[in-house]
Motif scaffolding. Structure first.
Motif, mmCIF file in Angstrom:
data_model
loop_
_atom_site.group_PDB
_atom_site.id
_atom_site.type_symbol
_atom_site.label_atom_id
_atom_site.label_comp_id
_atom_site.label_asym_id
_atom_site.label_seq_id
_atom_site.Cartn_x
_atom_site.Cartn_y
_atom_site.Cartn_z
ATOM 1 N N MET A 1 -0.230 -11.732 3.828
ATOM 2 C CA MET A 1 0.547 -10.658 3.240
ATOM 3 C C MET A 1 0.193 -9.331 3.908
ATOM 4 S SD MET A 1 1.089 -9.544 -0.746
ATOM 5 C CE MET A 1 -0.624 -9.508 -1.133
ATOM 6 N N MET A 2 -1.086 -9.089 4.176
ATOM 7 C CA MET A 2 -1.472 -7.815 4.785
ATOM 8 C C MET A 2 -0.883 -7.686 6.194
ATOM 9 S SD MET A 2 -2.854 -6.363 2.346
ATOM 10 C CE MET A 2 -3.478 -4.884 3.082
ATOM 11 N N LYS A 3 -0.769 -8.779 6.928
ATOM 12 C CA LYS A 3 -0.159 -8.743 8.256
ATOM 13 C C LYS A 3 1.301 -8.301 8.134
ATOM 14 C CE LYS A 3 -0.353 -9.761 12.670
ATOM 15 N NZ LYS A 3 -1.069 -8.885 13.585
ATOM 16 N N ARG A 4 1.966 -8.757 7.100
ATOM 17 C CA ARG A 4 3.363 -8.379 6.865
ATOM 18 C C ARG A 4 3.480 -6.891 6.554
ATOM 19 N NH1 ARG A 4 8.327 -8.455 7.667
ATOM 20 N NH2 ARG A 4 9.769 -8.783 5.986
ATOM 21 N N ILE A 5 2.523 -6.344 5.815
ATOM 22 C CA ILE A 5 2.539 -4.931 5.444
ATOM 23 C C ILE A 5 2.171 -4.053 6.632
ATOM 24 C CG2 ILE A 5 1.392 -3.176 4.021
ATOM 25 C CD1 ILE A 5 1.096 -5.404 1.863
ATOM 26 N N PHE A 6 1.092 -4.403 7.325
ATOM 27 C CA PHE A 6 0.567 -3.554 8.393
ATOM 28 C C PHE A 6 1.125 -3.865 9.776
ATOM 29 C CE2 PHE A 6 -2.804 -3.014 5.212
ATOM 30 C CZ PHE A 6 -2.923 -1.636 5.229
ATOM 31 N N GLY A 7 1.736 -5.027 9.961
ATOM 32 C CA GLY A 7 2.231 -5.399 11.280
ATOM 33 C C GLY A 7 1.068 -5.527 12.245
ATOM 34 N N ASP A 8 1.165 -4.888 13.393
ATOM 35 C CA ASP A 8 0.104 -4.957 14.402
ATOM 36 C C ASP A 8 -0.960 -3.876 14.243
ATOM 37 O OD1 ASP A 8 1.212 -7.188 15.608
ATOM 38 O OD2 ASP A 8 2.524 -5.971 16.881
ATOM 39 N N LEU A 9 -0.826 -3.028 13.223
ATOM 40 C CA LEU A 9 -1.835 -1.994 12.983
ATOM 41 C C LEU A 9 -3.107 -2.632 12.432
ATOM 42 C CD1 LEU A 9 0.416 0.711 11.288
ATOM 43 C CD2 LEU A 9 -0.450 0.712 13.635
ATOM 44 N N PRO A 10 -4.242 -1.997 12.665
ATOM 45 C CA PRO A 10 -5.476 -2.536 12.072
ATOM 46 C C PRO A 10 -5.359 -2.564 10.552
ATOM 47 C CG PRO A 10 -5.949 -0.753 13.624
ATOM 48 C CD PRO A 10 -4.461 -0.802 13.439
ATOM 49 N N GLU A 11 -5.763 -3.669 9.964
ATOM 50 C CA GLU A 11 -5.624 -3.835 8.513
ATOM 51 C C GLU A 11 -6.627 -3.019 7.727
ATOM 52 O OE1 GLU A 11 -5.611 -7.905 7.382
ATOM 53 O OE2 GLU A 11 -4.081 -8.431 8.819
ATOM 54 N N GLY A 12 -7.762 -2.722 8.306
ATOM 55 C CA GLY A 12 -8.783 -2.015 7.552
ATOM 56 C C GLY A 12 -9.404 -2.928 6.514
ATOM 57 N N ARG A 13 -9.975 -2.348 5.525
ATOM 58 C CA ARG A 13 -10.679 -3.092 4.493
ATOM 59 C C ARG A 13 -9.762 -3.365 3.312
ATOM 60 N NH1 ARG A 13 -15.799 -0.833 1.522
ATOM 61 N NH2 ARG A 13 -16.234 -2.721 0.405
ATOM 62 N N THR A 14 -9.739 -4.587 2.846
ATOM 63 C CA THR A 14 -8.941 -4.928 1.681
ATOM 64 C C THR A 14 -9.867 -5.277 0.525
ATOM 65 O OG1 THR A 14 -8.775 -7.231 2.377
ATOM 66 C CG2 THR A 14 -6.995 -5.752 3.054
ATOM 67 N N SER A 15 -9.363 -5.132 -0.674
ATOM 68 C CA SER A 15 -10.158 -5.363 -1.873
ATOM 69 C C SER A 15 -10.304 -6.853 -2.160
ATOM 70 C CB SER A 15 -9.495 -4.681 -3.062
ATOM 71 O OG SER A 15 -10.207 -4.949 -4.236
ATOM 72 N N ASP A 16 -11.433 -7.226 -2.727
ATOM 73 C CA ASP A 16 -11.635 -8.620 -3.120
ATOM 74 C C ASP A 16 -11.461 -8.789 -4.629
ATOM 75 O OD1 ASP A 16 -13.909 -7.357 -4.021
ATOM 76 O OD2 ASP A 16 -15.288 -8.881 -3.293
ATOM 77 N N CYS A 17 -10.795 -7.844 -5.284
ATOM 78 C CA CYS A 17 -10.655 -7.911 -6.742
ATOM 79 C C CYS A 17 -9.498 -8.815 -7.155
ATOM 80 C CB CYS A 17 -10.477 -6.517 -7.329
ATOM 81 S SG CYS A 17 -8.914 -5.743 -6.910
ATOM 82 N N ASP A 18 -9.571 -9.266 -8.392
ATOM 83 C CA ASP A 18 -8.517 -10.092 -8.971
ATOM 84 C C ASP A 18 -7.473 -9.252 -9.692
ATOM 85 O OD1 ASP A 18 -9.906 -12.319 -8.182
ATOM 86 O OD2 ASP A 18 -10.895 -12.591 -10.086
ATOM 87 N N CYS A 19 -7.869 -8.068 -10.113
ATOM 88 C CA CYS A 19 -6.988 -7.275 -10.962
ATOM 89 C C CYS A 19 -7.241 -5.789 -10.737
ATOM 90 C CB CYS A 19 -7.262 -7.630 -12.419
ATOM 91 S SG CYS A 19 -6.324 -6.653 -13.593
ATOM 92 N N LEU A 20 -6.216 -5.010 -10.961
ATOM 93 C CA LEU A 20 -6.330 -3.562 -10.893
ATOM 94 C C LEU A 20 -5.608 -3.000 -12.107
ATOM 95 C CD1 LEU A 20 -6.715 -1.034 -8.652
ATOM 96 C CD2 LEU A 20 -4.267 -1.079 -9.074
ATOM 97 N N ALA A 21 -6.242 -2.105 -12.814
ATOM 98 C CA ALA A 21 -5.611 -1.428 -13.946
ATOM 99 C C ALA A 21 -5.473 0.042 -13.593
ATOM 100 C CB ALA A 21 -6.455 -1.585 -15.204
ATOM 101 N N GLN A 22 -4.295 0.583 -13.823
ATOM 102 C CA GLN A 22 -4.060 1.993 -13.542
ATOM 103 C C GLN A 22 -3.621 2.657 -14.833
ATOM 104 O OE1 GLN A 22 -1.178 2.732 -10.483
ATOM 105 N NE2 GLN A 22 -1.337 4.926 -10.682
ATOM 106 N N ILE A 23 -4.313 3.714 -15.199
ATOM 107 C CA ILE A 23 -3.992 4.467 -16.397
ATOM 108 C C ILE A 23 -3.780 5.913 -15.977
ATOM 109 C CG2 ILE A 23 -4.766 5.166 -18.686
ATOM 110 C CD1 ILE A 23 -6.636 2.707 -18.621
ATOM 111 N N MET A 24 -2.685 6.497 -16.404
ATOM 112 C CA MET A 24 -2.392 7.877 -16.024
ATOM 113 C C MET A 24 -2.448 8.766 -17.263
ATOM 114 S SD MET A 24 0.666 7.138 -13.308
ATOM 115 C CE MET A 24 0.963 8.866 -12.964
ATOM 116 N N PHE A 25 -3.093 9.911 -17.113
ATOM 117 C CA PHE A 25 -3.192 10.914 -18.159
ATOM 118 C C PHE A 25 -2.586 12.209 -17.651
ATOM 119 C CE2 PHE A 25 -6.652 7.958 -18.945
ATOM 120 C CZ PHE A 25 -6.564 7.750 -20.308
#
Length: 74
Positions: A1-25
């Protein structure tokens, strides 16, 4: 999936998490009030241990800037 997003650009570091929660205030004081609320302290915060490894939990802060509202530049 990251190859699809970044194409030939360096992917950098990706997260090893299972979940992300975002809360906005609206502002930091809303967060402080929520964190200090008795219900949060007694019910919500203790439940964190059931769903996440606290030793690996990351807390990241930032802000959102709106540049277009209802199709108009603000």
């Amino acid at each position: 999936m990251m190859k699809r997003i970044f194409g030939d650009l360096p992917e950098g570091r990706t997260s090893d998490c299972d979940c992300l929660a975002q809360i906005m205030f609206r502002d930091v004081e809303d967060y402080v009030r929520a964190r200090n609320d008795p219900h949060y302290k007694e019910v919500i915060f203790p439940d964190h241990a059931n769903f996440a490894d606290s030793s690996r939990t990351l807390f990241v802060t930032g802000w959102v800037e709106c540049h277009i509202v209802d199709g108009e530049i603000v």
